[in-house]
Design a protein around this motif. Structure first.
Motif, short mmCIF file in Angstrom:
data_model
loop_
_atom_site.label_atom_id
_atom_site.label_comp_id
_atom_site.label_asym_id
_atom_site.label_seq_id
_atom_site.Cartn_x
_atom_site.Cartn_y
_atom_site.Cartn_z
N TYR A 185 0.83 -1.21 0.00
CA TYR A 185 0.00 0.00 0.00
C TYR A 185 0.86 1.26 0.00
O TYR A 185 0.58 2.22 -0.74
CB TYR A 185 -0.91 -0.01 1.22
N GLU A 186 1.92 1.26 0.81
CA GLU A 186 2.80 2.42 0.88
C GLU A 186 3.51 2.65 -0.46
O GLU A 186 3.68 3.79 -0.90
CB GLU A 186 3.82 2.24 2.00
N GLU A 187 3.90 1.55 -1.13
CA GLU A 187 4.55 1.67 -2.43
C GLU A 187 3.57 2.24 -3.46
O GLU A 187 3.95 3.12 -4.27
CB GLU A 187 5.05 0.30 -2.88
N LEU A 188 2.33 1.76 -3.45
CA LEU A 188 1.32 2.29 -4.38
C LEU A 188 1.05 3.76 -4.12
O LEU A 188 0.88 4.55 -5.06
CB LEU A 188 0.02 1.48 -4.25
N LYS A 189 0.97 4.11 -2.84
CA LYS A 189 0.74 5.50 -2.47
C LYS A 189 1.86 6.39 -2.98
O LYS A 189 1.62 7.49 -3.53
CB LYS A 189 0.60 5.61 -0.95
N THR A 190 3.10 5.94 -2.80
CA THR A 190 4.27 6.71 -3.26
C THR A 190 4.25 6.88 -4.77
O THR A 190 4.50 7.98 -5.30
CB THR A 190 5.57 6.02 -2.82
N ARG A 191 3.96 5.79 -5.49
CA ARG A 191 3.91 5.85 -6.95
C ARG A 191 2.78 6.74 -7.43
O ARG A 191 2.92 7.46 -8.43
CB ARG A 191 3.74 4.43 -7.53
N TYR A 192 1.65 6.72 -6.73
CA TYR A 192 0.52 7.57 -7.09
C TYR A 192 0.89 9.05 -6.96
O TYR A 192 0.63 9.86 -7.87
CB TYR A 192 -0.66 7.24 -6.17
N VAL A 193 1.54 9.39 -5.84
CA VAL A 193 1.96 10.78 -5.63
C VAL A 193 3.01 11.18 -6.66
O VAL A 193 2.98 12.30 -7.20
CB VAL A 193 2.50 10.95 -4.20
N ASP A 194 3.92 10.28 -6.97
CA ASP A 194 4.96 10.56 -7.97
C ASP A 194 4.35 10.81 -9.34
O ASP A 194 4.80 11.69 -10.09
CB ASP A 194 5.95 9.40 -8.05
N THR A 195 3.28 10.04 -9.66
CA THR A 195 2.60 10.22 -10.95
C THR A 195 1.94 11.59 -11.04
O THR A 195 2.03 12.30 -12.06
CB THR A 195 1.54 9.12 -11.16
N ILE A 196 1.28 11.99 -9.95
CA ILE A 196 0.63 13.31 -9.92
C ILE A 196 1.68 14.42 -10.04
O ILE A 196 1.48 15.41 -10.77
CB ILE A 196 -0.18 13.48 -8.62
N GLU A 197 2.78 14.25 -9.37
CA GLU A 197 3.84 15.26 -9.42
C GLU A 197 4.40 15.38 -10.85
O GLU A 197 4.67 16.49 -11.33
CB GLU A 197 4.95 14.88 -8.44
N ALA A 198 4.53 14.22 -11.52
CA ALA A 198 5.04 14.24 -12.89
C ALA A 198 4.07 14.96 -13.81
O ALA A 198 4.48 15.74 -14.69
CB ALA A 198 5.27 12.80 -13.37
N LEU A 199 2.77 14.73 -13.61
CA LEU A 199 1.76 15.42 -14.43
C LEU A 199 1.79 16.93 -14.17
O LEU A 199 1.65 17.73 -15.09
CB LEU A 199 0.37 14.86 -14.11
#
Length: 223
Positions: A185-199
């Motif tokens: 869950y923590e890994e998914l959360k981190t990747r989700y935030v990273d995706t938003i930041e990239a956008l």
């Protein structure tokens, strides 16, 4: 005739006394088992549970030396291992215990596991630990000569001990799975935030006029 009747009466009285003693012994033994069960069923490390099981052995017999041996336990490195706990002369490391085992002991343990029943040795009795799937997960050894009633009580106690050990293993597996889920869950959360930041950075790079807009909106939304 009266003499024969007297003999029958005496024999009947002796049998009644023996039966009453057997019933009393079973009653006391079952009470001891009931007192031990809450202690061995507590959620605690497996080594502590084995220690509590051996403490219960002392309640059911005068034996000062006994041990519990559990086989094929999953370790952290993915390999199988054995867990051992002993009292009295068996209060040694598992390495020392294995090196001291004689041929007769090994045969007795193997027979108890294969036949799934108690095995009487010269100095004591081996009881198999049989789980709800009829699999033998290990053995309990009680030193000393046990009468028939005590053997039956230990068979009941062994069943309770097996359930406590199985519950501890199950709880351990569930804890590991929950830990793995939390990490995922923590890994998914981190990747989700990273995706938003990239956008956000992509939008800022595309239009200079609206640069920083996404960051300011996020800031105001949090406020």
């Amino acid at each position: 005739d009266r003499f024969d009747q007297l003999l029958l009466l005496i024999e009947s009285g002796i049998k009644s006394i023996k039966q009453m003693r057997t019933i009393t012994k079973y009653k006391d033994g079952l009470n001891n088992i009931l007192q031990t069960v809450p202690e061995i069923y507590q959620l605690q490390p497996i080594e502590k549970i084995l220690e509590e099981i051996l403490t219960g052995v002392l309640r059911h017999s005068v034996s000062k030396s006994s041990f519990v041996l559990i086989d094929n336990v999953d370790s952290n490195d993915g390999e199988k291992k054995s867990i051992f706990k002993g009292t009295g002369e068996f209060d040694v490391s598992i390495k020392q215990f294995m090196s001291d085992l004689g041929v007769g002991f090994l045969e007795g343990i193997g027979y108890a596991r294969t036949k799934k029943k108690a095995v009487n040795l010269i100095k004591g009795t081996i009881f198999p630990l049989i789980d709800e799937h009829n699999n033998v997960i290990g053995v309990i050894y009680v030193q000393g000569q046990l009468d028939e009633e005590t053997v039956r009580l230990f068979e009941i106690y062994s069943t309770q001990a097996t359930s406590a050990i199985s519950n501890a293993f199950l709880h351990s597996v569930i804890s590991i799975k929950n830990e793995e889920l939390s990490k995922t869950y923590e890994e998914l959360k981190t990747r989700y935030v990273d995706t938003i930041e990239a956008l956000r950075l992509a939008v800022d790079a595309k239009d200079v006029y609206t640069r920083g807009h996404s960051r300011r909106v996020a800031y105001q939304a949090v406020k």
